[in-house]
Design a protein around this motif. Structure first.
Motif, PDB file in Angstrom:
ATOM      1  N   GLU A   1       0.814  -1.227   0.000  1.00 18.88           N
ATOM      2  CA  GLU A   1       0.000   0.000   0.000  1.00 18.88           C
ATOM      3  C   GLU A   1       0.844   1.272   0.000  1.00 18.88           C
ATOM      4  OE1 GLU A   1      -2.431  -0.540   3.453  1.00 18.88           O
ATOM      5  OE2 GLU A   1      -3.608  -2.131   2.512  1.00 18.88           O
ATOM      6  N   ALA A   2       2.082   1.185   0.472  1.00 20.54           N
ATOM      7  CA  ALA A   2       2.947   2.367   0.534  1.00 20.54           C
ATOM      8  C   ALA A   2       3.385   2.751  -0.880  1.00 20.54           C
ATOM      9  CB  ALA A   2       4.170   2.084   1.405  1.00 20.54           C
ATOM     10  N   PRO A   3       3.470   4.051  -1.150  1.00 24.38           N
ATOM     11  CA  PRO A   3       3.895   4.469  -2.493  1.00 24.38           C
ATOM     12  C   PRO A   3       5.373   4.150  -2.748  1.00 24.38           C
ATOM     13  CG  PRO A   3       3.539   6.378  -1.082  1.00 24.38           C
ATOM     14  CD  PRO A   3       3.129   5.182  -0.293  1.00 24.38           C
ATOM     15  N   ALA A   4       5.639   3.586  -3.907  1.00 24.18           N
ATOM     16  CA  ALA A   4       7.019   3.296  -4.310  1.00 24.18           C
ATOM     17  C   ALA A   4       7.677   4.573  -4.805  1.00 24.18           C
ATOM     18  CB  ALA A   4       7.040   2.236  -5.397  1.00 24.18           C
ATOM     19  N   GLU A   5       8.915   4.778  -4.391  1.00 24.19           N
ATOM     20  CA  GLU A   5       9.662   5.951  -4.848  1.00 24.19           C
ATOM     21  C   GLU A   5      10.589   5.619  -6.002  1.00 24.19           C
ATOM     22  OE1 GLU A   5      11.465   8.137  -1.651  1.00 24.19           O
ATOM     23  OE2 GLU A   5       9.697   7.905  -0.383  1.00 24.19           O
ATOM     24  N   ASP A   6      10.895   4.347  -6.178  1.00 25.33           N
ATOM     25  CA  ASP A   6      11.810   3.951  -7.244  1.00 25.33           C
ATOM     26  C   ASP A   6      11.636   2.466  -7.545  1.00 25.33           C
ATOM     27  OD1 ASP A   6      13.083   2.676  -5.082  1.00 25.33           O
ATOM     28  OD2 ASP A   6      14.607   4.223  -4.908  1.00 25.33           O
ATOM     29  N   ALA A   7      12.428   1.983  -8.493  1.00 28.18           N
ATOM     30  CA  ALA A   7      12.337   0.581  -8.904  1.00 28.18           C
ATOM     31  C   ALA A   7      12.717  -0.361  -7.768  1.00 28.18           C
ATOM     32  CB  ALA A   7      13.229   0.338 -10.122  1.00 28.18           C
TER      33      ALA A   7
ATOM     34  N   ALA B   1      -3.448  -2.368  -7.639  1.00 26.28           N
ATOM     35  CA  ALA B   1      -2.780  -1.066  -7.734  1.00 26.28           C
ATOM     36  C   ALA B   1      -1.276  -1.202  -7.979  1.00 26.28           C
ATOM     37  CB  ALA B   1      -3.032  -0.255  -6.467  1.00 26.28           C
ATOM     38  N   PHE B   2      -0.689  -2.315  -7.607  1.00 34.12           N
ATOM     39  CA  PHE B   2       0.743  -2.574  -7.825  1.00 34.12           C
ATOM     40  C   PHE B   2       1.107  -2.365  -9.297  1.00 34.12           C
ATOM     41  CE2 PHE B   2       3.992  -5.675  -9.132  1.00 34.12           C
ATOM     42  CZ  PHE B   2       5.037  -5.343  -8.290  1.00 34.12           C
ATOM     43  N   TRP B   3       0.263  -2.863 -10.186  1.00 33.36           N
ATOM     44  CA  TRP B   3       0.568  -2.788 -11.611  1.00 33.36           C
ATOM     45  C   TRP B   3       0.434  -1.363 -12.160  1.00 33.36           C
ATOM     46  CZ3 TRP B   3       3.465  -6.486 -12.767  1.00 33.36           C
ATOM     47  CH2 TRP B   3       3.301  -7.730 -12.156  1.00 33.36           C
ATOM     48  N   ALA B   4      -0.541  -0.627 -11.691  1.00 37.50           N
ATOM     49  CA  ALA B   4      -0.664   0.773 -12.116  1.00 37.50           C
ATOM     50  C   ALA B   4       0.561   1.558 -11.648  1.00 37.50           C
ATOM     51  CB  ALA B   4      -1.943   1.392 -11.545  1.00 37.50           C
TER      52      ALA B   4
ATOM     53  N   LEU C   1       5.835   4.142 -12.984  1.00 41.72           N
ATOM     54  CA  LEU C   1       7.279   4.313 -12.769  1.00 41.72           C
ATOM     55  C   LEU C   1       8.075   4.212 -14.049  1.00 41.72           C
ATOM     56  CD1 LEU C   1       7.981   2.446  -9.411  1.00 41.72           C
ATOM     57  CD2 LEU C   1       8.397   4.856  -9.903  1.00 41.72           C
ATOM     58  N   VAL C   2       7.583   3.467 -15.021  1.00 46.04           N
ATOM     59  CA  VAL C   2       8.334   3.307 -16.266  1.00 46.04           C
ATOM     60  C   VAL C   2       7.811   4.171 -17.403  1.00 46.04           C
ATOM     61  CG1 VAL C   2       9.127   0.998 -15.698  1.00 46.04           C
ATOM     62  CG2 VAL C   2       7.019   1.284 -16.989  1.00 46.04           C
ATOM     63  N   ALA C   3       6.739   4.895 -17.159  1.00 45.16           N
ATOM     64  CA  ALA C   3       6.151   5.743 -18.212  1.00 45.16           C
ATOM     65  C   ALA C   3       6.997   6.978 -18.467  1.00 45.16           C
ATOM     66  CB  ALA C   3       4.737   6.152 -17.821  1.00 45.16           C
TER      67      ALA C   3
END
Length: 117
Positions: free
Chosen positions: A77-83, A107-110, A115-117
């Motif tokens: 649930e925490a927002p990812a900051e990087d790969a 939501a993981f996939w979105a 992150l890669v867009a």
């Protein structure tokens, strides 16, 4: 000593250990909230799969495993900051690849696509 002599001596100085300050030039990445939680998850994974996990009462093991699963939910649930955060999320969610990643509507996939867009 002139510049040319210094440049010639540099490789020998590094090999001889005369340049320990170079080791201090490693980039210190700030620990993200995801990575802090992941490190907790890893500690629990190690503990539960180690001697302590094998010898504790089953009820305690199940309670601790439930708590670890809740931690993996908070990681997701925490927002990812990087790969690196995304990899930590995948490792915690799948227990190092034992289980599957969430369905494509999670939501993981979105977050991964963003992150890669």
């Amino acid at each position: 000593m002139n510049r040319r002599a210094l440049l010639k001596a540099l490789p020998a100085a590094v090999v001889a250990g005369a340049a320990p300050a170079a080791a201090l030039c490693v980039v210190d990445l700030a620990e993200t909230p995801v990575m802090r939680m992941f490190r907790q998850w890893v500690a629990e994974e190690t503990r539960l799969n180690g001697e302590e996990g094998r010898t504790m009462p089953e009820s305690q093991f199940n309670a601790d495993l439930f708590a670890q699963n809740e931690l993996s939910n908070r990681i997701m649930e925490a927002p990812a900051e990087d790969a690196r955060d995304m990899i930590a999320k995948a490792l915690a969610w799948t227990s190092y690849g034992t289980f599957e990643l969430p369905n494509d509507d999670h939501a993981f996939w979105a977050e991964a696509r963003a992150l890669v867009a």
